[in-house]
Write a protein that holds these residues in place. Structure first.
Motif, PDB file in Angstrom:
ATOM      1  N   ARG A  38       0.761  -1.293  -0.055  1.00 47.54           N
ATOM      2  CA  ARG A  38      -0.121   0.054   0.167  1.00 47.54           C
ATOM      3  C   ARG A  38       0.749   1.243  -0.029  1.00 47.54           C
ATOM      4  O   ARG A  38       1.984   1.178   0.194  1.00 47.54           O
ATOM      5  CB  ARG A  38      -0.795   0.064   1.380  1.00 47.54           C
ATOM      6  N   ARG A  45       5.762   3.266  -0.913  1.00 46.28           N
ATOM      7  CA  ARG A  45       4.902   1.978  -0.868  1.00 46.28           C
ATOM      8  C   ARG A  45       5.445   1.164   0.110  1.00 46.28           C
ATOM      9  O   ARG A  45       6.627   0.989   0.524  1.00 46.28           O
ATOM     10  CB  ARG A  45       5.224   1.368  -2.222  1.00 46.28           C
ATOM     11  N   TYR A  94      -3.848   0.449  -2.512  1.00 45.36           N
ATOM     12  CA  TYR A  94      -3.440  -0.929  -2.503  1.00 45.36           C
ATOM     13  C   TYR A  94      -3.267  -1.639  -3.526  1.00 45.36           C
ATOM     14  O   TYR A  94      -3.916  -1.677  -4.504  1.00 45.36           O
ATOM     15  CB  TYR A  94      -4.519  -1.674  -1.506  1.00 45.36           C
TER      16      TYR A  94
END
Length: 124
Positions: A38, A45, A94
């Motif tokens: 995510r 990330r 996500y």
């Protein structure tokens, strides 16, 4: 190679639940370990969870352990992420990802294919 498409994102209040799906097509699904990552606005990330090729091995980030469950249905070529007790800090895009490497990993660089991402917004 494999193509990945996430779905199931949206908005939910804190404490709620949401299930993400990732449909895979192309090369045999069981070739890959599968992970969820995510990315929150302004942040890098980060790893969320990973599951082995046949589903026997799973690992989670400490921040989601006990709240999120990763699973896969190899007959349907689909990866899932069940998210419970959601918090505002779970907000982000996500991504599902596929790794053809030997062992399961939470390292971003070990993943070969990525989906386009699905937005999850948790309001407090």
């Amino acid at each position: 190679q494999v193509q990945l498409v996430e779905s199931g994102g949206g908005s939910v209040q804190a404490g709620g639940s949401m299930r993400l799906s990732c449909a895979a097509s192309g090369r045999t699904f069981t070739t890959y370990h599968m992970g969820w990552f995510r990315q929150a606005p302004g942040k890098e990330r980060e790893f969320v969870a990973v599951i082995g090729r046949i589903g026997g091995i799973t690992y989670y980030a400490d921040s989601v352990k006990g709240r999120f469950t990763i699973s896969r249905d190899n007959a349907k070529n689909t990866l899932y992420l069940q998210m419970n007790s959601l918090k505002a800090e779970d907000t982000g895009v996500y991504y599902c990802a596929a790794s053809a490497r030997v062992g399961v990993s939470g390292e971003y660089s070990k993943y070969d294919y990525w989906g386009q991402g699905t937005q999850v917004t948790v309001s407090s």
